[in-house]
Design an enzyme around this catalytic site. Structure first.
Site, PDB file in Angstrom:
ATOM      1  N   HIS A   1       5.619   5.134  13.302  1.00  0.00           N
ATOM      2  CA  HIS A   1       5.987   6.029  12.194  1.00  0.00           C
ATOM      3  C   HIS A   1       4.823   6.480  11.329  1.00  0.00           C
ATOM      4  CE1 HIS A   1       5.357   3.145   8.936  1.00  0.00           C
ATOM      5  NE2 HIS A   1       5.803   2.235   9.758  1.00  0.00           N
TER       6      HIS A   1
ATOM      7  N   ASP B   1       0.802  -1.223   0.000  1.00  0.00           N
ATOM      8  CA  ASP B   1       0.000   0.000   0.000  1.00  0.00           C
ATOM      9  C   ASP B   1       0.838   1.278   0.000  1.00  0.00           C
ATOM     10  OD1 ASP B   1       1.120  -0.072   2.498  1.00  0.00           O
ATOM     11  OD2 ASP B   1      -0.719  -0.681   3.526  1.00  0.00           O
TER      12      ASP B   1
ATOM     13  N   GLU C   1      -2.308   5.058   2.939  1.00  0.00           N
ATOM     14  CA  GLU C   1      -2.213   3.651   2.518  1.00  0.00           C
ATOM     15  C   GLU C   1      -3.563   3.015   2.168  1.00  0.00           C
ATOM     16  OE1 GLU C   1      -0.629   4.986   5.109  1.00  0.00           O
ATOM     17  OE2 GLU C   1       1.505   4.579   4.813  1.00  0.00           O
TER      18      GLU C   1
ATOM     19  N   ARG D   1       1.913   8.264   9.302  1.00  0.00           N
ATOM     20  CA  ARG D   1       1.676   9.676   9.010  1.00  0.00           C
ATOM     21  C   ARG D   1       0.469  10.234   9.744  1.00  0.00           C
ATOM     22  NH1 ARG D   1       4.119  11.605   3.696  1.00  0.00           N
ATOM     23  NH2 ARG D   1       5.680  10.001   3.433  1.00  0.00           N
TER      24      ARG D   1
ATOM     25  N   GLU E   1       0.001  -9.053  -1.202  1.00  0.00           N
ATOM     26  CA  GLU E   1      -0.607  -8.495   0.030  1.00  0.00           C
ATOM     27  C   GLU E   1      -1.819  -7.636  -0.323  1.00  0.00           C
ATOM     28  OE1 GLU E   1       0.920  -5.445   3.000  1.00  0.00           O
ATOM     29  OE2 GLU E   1       1.676  -7.258   3.950  1.00  0.00           O
TER      30      GLU E   1
ATOM     31  N   HIS F   1      12.489   5.467  13.036  1.00  0.00           N
ATOM     32  CA  HIS F   1      12.330   5.547  11.575  1.00  0.00           C
ATOM     33  C   HIS F   1      13.026   6.811  11.048  1.00  0.00           C
ATOM     34  CE1 HIS F   1      10.156   5.897   7.747  1.00  0.00           C
ATOM     35  NE2 HIS F   1       9.720   4.658   7.931  1.00  0.00           N
TER      36      HIS F   1
HETATM   37  C1  UD1 Z   1       6.570   4.851   3.785  1.00  0.00           C
HETATM   38  C2  UD1 Z   1       5.194   4.404   3.295  1.00  0.00           C
HETATM   39  C3  UD1 Z   1       4.437   3.696   4.409  1.00  0.00           C
HETATM   40  C4  UD1 Z   1       5.269   2.577   5.010  1.00  0.00           C
HETATM   41  C5  UD1 Z   1       6.626   3.134   5.451  1.00  0.00           C
HETATM   42  C6  UD1 Z   1       7.475   2.002   5.954  1.00  0.00           C
HETATM   43  C7  UD1 Z   1       4.030   5.774   1.640  1.00  0.00           C
HETATM   44  C8  UD1 Z   1       3.132   6.925   1.417  1.00  0.00           C
HETATM   45  N1  UD1 Z   1       4.405   5.553   2.897  1.00  0.00           N
HETATM   46  O1  UD1 Z   1       6.385   5.876   4.760  1.00  0.00           O
HETATM   47  O2  UD1 Z   1       3.247   3.135   3.861  1.00  0.00           O
HETATM   48  O3  UD1 Z   1       4.590   2.072   6.136  1.00  0.00           O
HETATM   49  O4  UD1 Z   1       7.257   3.745   4.316  1.00  0.00           O
HETATM   50  O5  UD1 Z   1       8.641   2.427   6.541  1.00  0.00           O
HETATM   51  O6  UD1 Z   1       4.396   5.108   0.699  1.00  0.00           O
HETATM   52  N2  UD1 Z   1      14.029   8.432   4.763  1.00  0.00           N
HETATM   53  C9  UD1 Z   1      15.400   8.374   4.662  1.00  0.00           C
HETATM   54  N3  UD1 Z   1      16.000   7.179   4.383  1.00  0.00           N
HETATM   55  C10 UD1 Z   1      15.303   6.033   4.231  1.00  0.00           C
HETATM   56  C11 UD1 Z   1      13.901   6.086   4.344  1.00  0.00           C
HETATM   57  C12 UD1 Z   1      13.291   7.291   4.606  1.00  0.00           C
HETATM   58  O7  UD1 Z   1      16.071   9.383   4.827  1.00  0.00           O
HETATM   59  O8  UD1 Z   1      15.896   4.982   4.005  1.00  0.00           O
HETATM   60  C13 UD1 Z   1      13.368   9.742   5.040  1.00  0.00           C
HETATM   61  C14 UD1 Z   1      13.450  10.718   3.861  1.00  0.00           C
HETATM   62  O9  UD1 Z   1      13.599  12.010   4.357  1.00  0.00           O
HETATM   63  C15 UD1 Z   1      12.069  10.561   3.213  1.00  0.00           C
HETATM   64  C16 UD1 Z   1      11.211  10.348   4.443  1.00  0.00           C
HETATM   65  O10 UD1 Z   1      11.980   9.516   5.304  1.00  0.00           O
HETATM   66  O11 UD1 Z   1      11.719  11.683   2.472  1.00  0.00           O
HETATM   67  C17 UD1 Z   1       9.855   9.767   4.233  1.00  0.00           C
HETATM   68  O12 UD1 Z   1       9.890   8.597   3.427  1.00  0.00           O
HETATM   69  P1  UD1 Z   1       8.516   8.125   2.679  1.00  0.00           P
HETATM   70  O13 UD1 Z   1       8.804   6.863   1.964  1.00  0.00           O
HETATM   71  O14 UD1 Z   1       7.963   9.249   1.886  1.00  0.00           O
HETATM   72  O15 UD1 Z   1       7.478   7.901   3.843  1.00  0.00           O
HETATM   73  P2  UD1 Z   1       7.504   6.930   5.094  1.00  0.00           P
HETATM   74  O16 UD1 Z   1       7.001   7.705   6.257  1.00  0.00           O
HETATM   75  O17 UD1 Z   1       8.841   6.273   5.198  1.00  0.00           O
HETATM   76  N1  UDP Z   2      12.055  -3.524  10.789  1.00  0.00           N
HETATM   77  C1  UDP Z   2      13.431  -3.567  10.589  1.00  0.00           C
HETATM   78  N2  UDP Z   2      14.229  -2.716  11.318  1.00  0.00           N
HETATM   79  C2  UDP Z   2      13.712  -1.835  12.223  1.00  0.00           C
HETATM   80  C3  UDP Z   2      12.312  -1.785  12.400  1.00  0.00           C
HETATM   81  C4  UDP Z   2      11.505  -2.638  11.659  1.00  0.00           C
HETATM   82  O1  UDP Z   2      13.930  -4.352   9.788  1.00  0.00           O
HETATM   83  O2  UDP Z   2      14.493  -1.107  12.863  1.00  0.00           O
HETATM   84  C5  UDP Z   2      11.204  -4.421   9.973  1.00  0.00           C
HETATM   85  C6  UDP Z   2      10.135  -5.186  10.702  1.00  0.00           C
HETATM   86  O3  UDP Z   2      10.611  -6.431  11.164  1.00  0.00           O
HETATM   87  C7  UDP Z   2       9.051  -5.341   9.649  1.00  0.00           C
HETATM   88  C8  UDP Z   2       9.240  -4.130   8.759  1.00  0.00           C
HETATM   89  O4  UDP Z   2      10.517  -3.586   9.068  1.00  0.00           O
HETATM   90  O5  UDP Z   2       9.268  -6.476   8.831  1.00  0.00           O
HETATM   91  C9  UDP Z   2       8.166  -3.124   9.004  1.00  0.00           C
HETATM   92  O6  UDP Z   2       8.484  -1.952   8.339  1.00  0.00           O
HETATM   93  P1  UDP Z   2       7.874  -0.552   8.719  1.00  0.00           P
HETATM   94  O7  UDP Z   2       7.488  -0.538  10.155  1.00  0.00           O
HETATM   95  O8  UDP Z   2       8.839   0.458   8.223  1.00  0.00           O
HETATM   96  O9  UDP Z   2       6.609  -0.451   7.769  1.00  0.00           O
HETATM   97  P2  UDP Z   2       5.111  -1.017   7.780  1.00  0.00           P
HETATM   98  O10 UDP Z   2       5.149  -2.486   8.015  1.00  0.00           O
HETATM   99  O11 UDP Z   2       4.374  -0.282   8.846  1.00  0.00           O
HETATM  100  O12 UDP Z   2       4.597  -0.652   6.441  1.00  0.00           O
END
Ligand code: UD1
Ligand code: UDP
Length: 399
Positions: free
Chosen positions: A217, A100, A136, A219, A122, A249
Site C-alpha cells: 500500500h 510516522d 513517513e 504511496r 516507535e 488496503h
Molecule cells: C496511512 C499512512 C501510512 C500508513 C498507512 C497504514 C500517512 C501519510 N500515511 O496511509 O504511513 O502506513 O496509513 O495503513 O499518514 N480509507 C478508507 N477507510 C479506511 C482507511 C482508509 O476508506 O479505514 C481510504 C480513504 O479514501 C482515505 C485513503 O484510504 O482517504 C487514504 O488514507 P490515508 O490515511 O490518507 O493514507 P494511507 O495510504 O492509508
Molecule cells: N493488518 C490487519 N489486517 C489486514 C492487513 C494488515 O490487521 O488486512 C495489520 C498487520 O498485522 C499489521 C498492521 O495491520 O499489524 C500493518 O498495517 P499497515 O500495513 O496498514 O501499515 P504499516 O505497518 O505499513 O504502517
C-alpha cells in the site's frame, strides 16, 4: 481521585497505530499514577474501528477527520485544528503519538504549539531517504525533533537518534506490535472455536498448497511499483501449488491498481482488509509473506515466516540481519525469482524460517508505562544471532 495523577493524552488514527497503541492504552488504563485519555483522529475510519472493537477501546475523543482519497495537506490542516481543541479541553501533562503517520506529525505539532511535552512511541526508525517511505521518513524525523521522550524499539533505532541533534531522551523498549501480536496469538491458539471461525472465513484455502500472503500500500509505490508487484503475482499464480491471498488496503489508489491487475486472476484471492485476529491467523497459515508494510515486517519474523520486503529501502533492517527477511524491491522479475526459489528449495526456505524476535519481547508497553510513571525498568535486549545463511543462500541461488 488522586489529583497528582498525570494526564496522558494518546493520539492515533490509522490501523497500524491503533494496533501498536492498543496494548499501551490498556497498560496506561491499569496504571494508578496515570489518567489515560484517548483521542482517535479517524485518519482511517473502518480499518481503525476494527482494531478499537477487538481491543475494546472506547475513545474519549473521536475526530472523524477522514475523507475519501484525502490529500496530505487537507488531512494535516483538519487534524491540527481538531487536535488543538482536544488539547485545550484536556490540558494533558503529556501527549503520546506513534510512528510516522500524518496523525503523529499533526499531534506532535499541535502539542508543541501548546507547549505540551511529546513522547514518541516507535521513535528512531530511519531509511535515510526522504522519498522512501514518503511522507513517513519526514514525519518520524519531525516527531523526534519535538519529542522529549523517545521510546525506540531497538538499539539500532537508538543509534539512529544518536547521530542527530535532538533534545529528547531515548529508551529501548521493544516494539509494542509484539505485545499486540502475542495477545492475538494467545487468543487464537487457546480458543479452538475462535480458530475454526477465523478459518471459516477462508473456505477457499487448500491446506495442501502454499499460502503466499501479500500486502502492499505504500504511496511511493503507487503507479509503476504497484503494477510491477501485481505483474509478479500474476506470474506466481500460474503455479498449481500456490494460493495468493491479498487483503487490499482501502486507499482508492491501491484498490484501483490491484483490482484492475489481479481481479479474476486464477489462484489470486483479493479480500477485504481483515480485522487483526483474521490477519494474524492468515500469517500463521502462510508459507511466506510479501509485503511493503512496516508492521508486517515486524510480526512475520516473530512467527517464523520468511518475509520478502517489496521496497527499495527499509527502516527495519533488524529482520534482514537476523535472516528472516530479504529486500526484493518492486521489480517483478526479482520478486518472482525469489518466491520461486523459496517455494522450490526447502533448504532455502528453512534458512529463512527461524523464529526470532528482533523487535520485541511482549513487554514494550509495560516499559513505556514505567518510564511515564517515573519507575525504573530494564531496557529491551533482543537475542537474535546474526545469520549468514540467508545471504549465502541468496548468493548461491542467483550466482
Ligand atoms: C496511512 C499512512 C501510512 C500508513 C498507512 C497504514 C500517512 C501519510 N500515511 O496511509 O504511513 O502506513 O496509513 O495503513 O499518514 N480509507 C478508507 N477507510 C479506511 C482507511 C482508509 O476508506 O479505514 C481510504 C480513504 O479514501 C482515505 C485513503 O484510504 O482517504 C487514504 O488514507 P490515508 O490515511 O490518507 O493514507 P494511507 O495510504 O492509508
Ligand atoms: N493488518 C490487519 N489486517 C489486514 C492487513 C494488515 O490487521 O488486512 C495489520 C498487520 O498485522 C499489521 C498492521 O495491520 O499489524 C500493518 O498495517 P499497515 O500495513 O496498514 O501499515 P504499516 O505497518 O505499513 O504502517
Amino acid at each position: 481521585m488522586n489529583t497528582k495523577r498525570k494526564t496522558i493524552l494518546s493520539i492515533f488514527g490509522t490501523r497500524p497505530e491503533a494496533i501498536k497503541m492498543a496494548p499501551l492504552v490498556k497498560a496506561l488504563e491499569a496504571e494508578p499514577e496515570i489518567r489515560s485519555v484517548v483521542c482517535v483522529t479517524g485518519q482511517h475510519r473502518s480499518m481503525l474501528q476494527q482494531v478499537l472493537d477487538l481491543f475494546e477501546i472506547t475513545p474519549h475523543h473521536d475526530l472523524a477527520v477522514m475523507s475519501e482519497n484525502q490529500s496530505l495537506n487537507g488531512l494535516t490542516s483538519r487534524l491540527i485544528a481538531s487536535i488543538d481543541d482536544v488539547i485545550t479541553k484536556e490540558q494533558p501533562d503529556r501527549v503520546l503519538v506513534h510512528g510516522d503517520t500524518t496523525t503523529a506529525t499533526a499531534g506532535a505539532l499541535a502539542a508543541f504549539h501548546r507547549q505540551v511535552p511529546v513522547a514518541h512511541v516507535e521513535a528512531g526508525l530511519r531509511t535515510g531517504d526522504m522519498k522512501s517511505p514518503w511522507p513517513e521518513e519526514m514525519n518520524r524525523r519531525f516527531v523526534d525533533v519535538v519529542s522529549d521522550l523517545m521510546f525506540v524499539p531497538t538499539s539500532r533505532s537508538r543509534a539512529n537518534l544518536a547521530m542527530e541533534t535532538l533534545h529528547g531522551r531515548a529508551f529501548v523498549t521493544g516494539n509494542t506490535v509484539i505485545d499486540a501480536l502475542q495477545s492475538a496469538t494467545k487468543r487464537i491458539d487457546s480458543q479452538d472455536a475462535l480458530r475454526r471461525a477465523l478459518d471459516a472465513r477462508f473456505p477457499f484455502l487448500d491446506a495442501s498448497k502454499h499460502l503466499v500472503l501479500v500486502t502492499g500500500h505504500r504511496r511511493e509505490s503507487f503507479g509503476r511499483g504497484l503494477r510491477d508487484i501485481c505483474a509478479a503475482l500474476v506470474r506466481l499464480a500460474r503455479r498449481s501449488d500456490v494460493q495468493i491471498v491479498y487483503p487490499v488496503h482501502l486507499n482508492p489508489n491501491v484498490r484501483a491498481t490491484v483490482i484492475s491487475a489481479l481481479g479474476g486472476a486464477p489462484n489470486v484471492f483479493l479480500i477485504e482488509p481483515q480485522d487483526y485476529l483474521g490477519f494474524v491467523r492468515l500469517l500463521q497459515r502462510a508459507t511466506l509473506v510479501l509485503t511493503d508494510s512496516g508492521g508486517v515486517q515486524e510480526e512475520a519474523p516473530s512467527l517464523g515466516k520468511p518475509v520478502l520486503v517489496m521496497r527499495d529501502v527499509t527502516e527495519r533492517p533488524e529482520a534482514i540481519d537476523a535472516g528472516t527477511a530479504v529486500l526484493v524491491g518492486t521489480h517483478s522479475d526479482a520478486i518472482a525469482a525469489t518466491v520461486h526459489l523459496l517455494l522450490d528449495d526447502t533448504n532455502a526456505r528453512a534458512a529463512f524460517a527461524r523464529n526470532v524476535n528482533p523487535y520485541g519481547d511482549g513487554r514494550a508497553s509495560a516499559r513505556i508505562v514505567a518510564a511515564l510513571a517515573g519507575r525504573p525498568f530494564e531496557e529491551f535486549k533482543p537475542v537474535t544471532p546474526r545469520s549468514k545463511d540467508v545471504a549465502r543462500v541468496m548468493r548461491e541461488a542467483f550466482a
